[in-house]
Design an enzyme around this catalytic site. Structure first.
Site, short mmCIF file in Angstrom:
data_model
loop_
_atom_site.label_atom_id
_atom_site.label_comp_id
_atom_site.label_asym_id
_atom_site.label_seq_id
_atom_site.Cartn_x
_atom_site.Cartn_y
_atom_site.Cartn_z
N LYS A 166 -21.41 -19.26 26.80
CA LYS A 166 -22.78 -19.77 26.64
C LYS A 166 -23.75 -18.61 26.73
CE LYS A 166 -24.61 -23.94 26.59
NZ LYS A 166 -23.90 -24.98 25.88
N SER A 200 -18.58 -27.56 14.95
CA SER A 200 -18.63 -26.09 14.87
C SER A 200 -17.24 -25.55 14.53
CB SER A 200 -19.06 -25.50 16.22
OG SER A 200 -20.45 -25.48 16.33
N HIS A 253 -8.72 -17.78 27.43
CA HIS A 253 -7.34 -18.28 27.26
C HIS A 253 -7.07 -18.64 25.82
CE1 HIS A 253 -9.52 -22.05 27.46
NE2 HIS A 253 -8.47 -22.66 26.97
N1 GLU Z 1 -24.43 -26.05 22.32
C1 GLU Z 1 -23.48 -27.05 21.99
C2 GLU Z 1 -22.73 -27.49 23.23
O1 GLU Z 1 -23.21 -27.36 24.33
C3 GLU Z 1 -22.57 -26.63 20.84
C4 GLU Z 1 -21.70 -25.46 21.09
C5 GLU Z 1 -20.94 -24.94 19.86
O2 GLU Z 1 -21.01 -25.58 18.83
O3 GLU Z 1 -20.31 -23.90 19.99
O4 GLU Z 1 -21.68 -28.06 23.16
#
Ligand code: GLU
Length: 471
Positions: A106, A362, A65
């Site tokens: 993920k 990030s 989205h």
């Molecule tokens: N792995 C981290 C989380 O579960 C960071 C994910 C990211 O920065 O894209 O939020």
């Protein structure tokens, strides 16, 4: 333990509970809930001894989205399709709660990273990246991985390098992954971001006098007794900021067992002890606990599960003594346990808000990569000179002279780390009040997790509605 219900099913149970409060149509809710794409790939790894091993890996994109989709890559032996789907869904909701304009994703590589050499991990990571490129599952405007359990800046730099080798001339290529080393397009403050976000979230929750009164605690962090499960990147940094703010770390749990001291444990001393002896156990002045999971049941004010999912379930939930559970990990409290804890008046600060610090920073890193300039580069000196002029004006008007040290401190322009931390703090504090407000509006039936889901679902739904598919 509700281990029989899959992780993704648990996320969806939480979703359904919240969806009932939104008044949105069934079809729209069904679309939001689904995991849109899952890519599973198998490839060979040549080990250092010449033998060949078959590696299985995944990337799940839960929702487009908003683009790119975003989420870490987990390196762990128990990675599976259900887990990456669940974690990608949590990323969608987490990003929505903290207003970070990404969809959720993920990745996972089914491997125990501690059993492989650096060269082997590099081969696995580079191959995984190439597989993602081949299927259009990576790119600054498509899907942007980051570190997660078992991975860090080193792995992200291999991903960036592999991507850039295969995208000659693509100006924004650096934005294909976040959590990179600072010298390679990363941003200052990313390493500790999740832990710092956890701290900001807990501090905000603990500073609401009415909420604290309800659970029999005084407002503020000072003197709060805290137990941390998992001293990895998230748990360690959260513990560090809590200790600095006057919290008392009374217990730690790790793979090898747990330790407890009512008087408090010094974090750095415990970390050094673990480095020297290979274990947190037998720390001078602390009591060893036979099972690591016993630490979850210790007498404390705040329990921080900062390891993996499914740690607090219907079997051990009735024995939890903490008044606040701060979900630093993703999915540490099962949906059944959440219900039990709510009935007992335990305040659960949910993962889909609390551990968003990583993805928030990030987002800043990705913006930095796309804008090709470090935060603070344009304005820092200008601000510093403006503050200096102001201080000189104050000196003239008051006949008071500031010392050199005061000048340096008061007239400081913000650098990248200052801006990252201020952006993170503001985002966490604002989001906390949004979900707390929704919780208050929805009344007794909604806990903070449900409120965060209501917030996320409503925001994602709005995007779909704006597309005109779901009126
Ligand atoms: N792995 C981290 C989380 O579960 C960071 C994910 C990211 O920065 O894209 O939020």
């Amino acid at each position: 333990m509700s281990g029989r219900i899959s992780f993704f099913a648990q996320v969806n149970r939480n979703f359904d509970k919240a969806a009932a409060f939104t008044g949105l149509g069934r079809d729209l809710l069904r679309q939001i809930k689904q995991c849109n794409c899952v890519y599973q790939v198998v490839f060979p790894l040549k080990r250092d001894d010449g033998s060949i091993e078959v590696i299985r890996a995944y990337r799940a994109e839960h929702s487009q989205h908003k683009l790119p989709t975003k989420g870490g890559i987990r390196y762990a032996p128990n990675v599976n399709e259900d887990e990456v789907k669940a974690l990608s869904a949590l990323m969608t909701y987490k990003c929505a709660v903290v207003d970070v304009p990404f969809g959720g994703a993920k990745g996972g590589i089914k491997i125990n990273p501690w059993k492989y050499s650096e060269a082997e991990l590099e081969r696995v990571t580079r191959r995984y990246t190439v597989e993602l490129i081949r299927k259009n599952f990576i790119g600054p405007g498509i899907d942007v991985p980051a570190p997660d359990f078992g991975s860090g800046a080193r792995e992200m730099s291999w991903i960036a390098d592999t991507y850039m080798m295969m995208s000659t001339g693509e100006l924004d290529a650096m934005g294909c992954v976040t959590g990179k080393p600072v010298a390679q397009g990363g941003i200052r403050g990313r390493t500790e971001a999740t832990g710092l976000g956890v701290f900001y979230g807990i501090r905000e929750a603990c500073s609401q006098p009415e909420d604290m009164k309800q659970i029999g605690l005084d407002p503020g962090m000072e003197g709060k007794r805290v137990v941390v499960q998992g001293l990895g990147n998230v748990g360690y940094h959260a513990a560090r900021f809590i200790q600095d703010a006057g919290g008392v770390l009374v217990g730690f749990a790790e793979y090898e067992g747990a330790i407890y001291s009512y008087k408090g444990l010094d974090l750095e001393a415990v970390m050094n002890h673990r480095k020297e002896t290979g274990s947190i156990l037998d720390f001078p002045g602390a009591k060893n606990l036979p099972n690591s999971s016993d630490a979850l049941e210790l007498d404390c004010d705040i329990l921080i599960p900062a390891a993996l999912e499914n740690q607090i379930h219907s079997e051990n939930a009735p024995r939890i003594k903490a008044k606040v559970i701060a979900e630093a990990a993703n999915g540490p409290v099962t949906s059944d346990a959440s219900e039990l804890l709510k009935e007992r008046g335990v305040l659960v600060i949910p993962d889909n808000f609390l551990n968003a610090g990583g993805v928030i920073v990030s987002y800043f890193e990705w913006i930095k990569n796309l804008s090709h300039v470090r935060f603070g580069r344009m304005g820092r000196r200008f601000d510093q000179q403006a503050y200096q002029r102001l201080l000189k004006g104050v000196e003239q008007a008051t006949n008071h002279s500031f010392s050199e040290a005061e000048y340096t401190e008061l007239a400081r322009g913000a650098d990248e780390l200052d801006l990252v931390r201020s952006g993170l703090e503001d985002t966490m504090v604002t989001a906390y009040h949004s979900i707390r407000e929704i919780k208050l509006q929805k009344g007794e039936k909604a806990d903070l997790r449900t409120a965060a889901f209501v917030d996320a679902i409503t925001k994602v739904a709005l995007c779909y509605q704006e597309l005109g598919i779901f009126p």
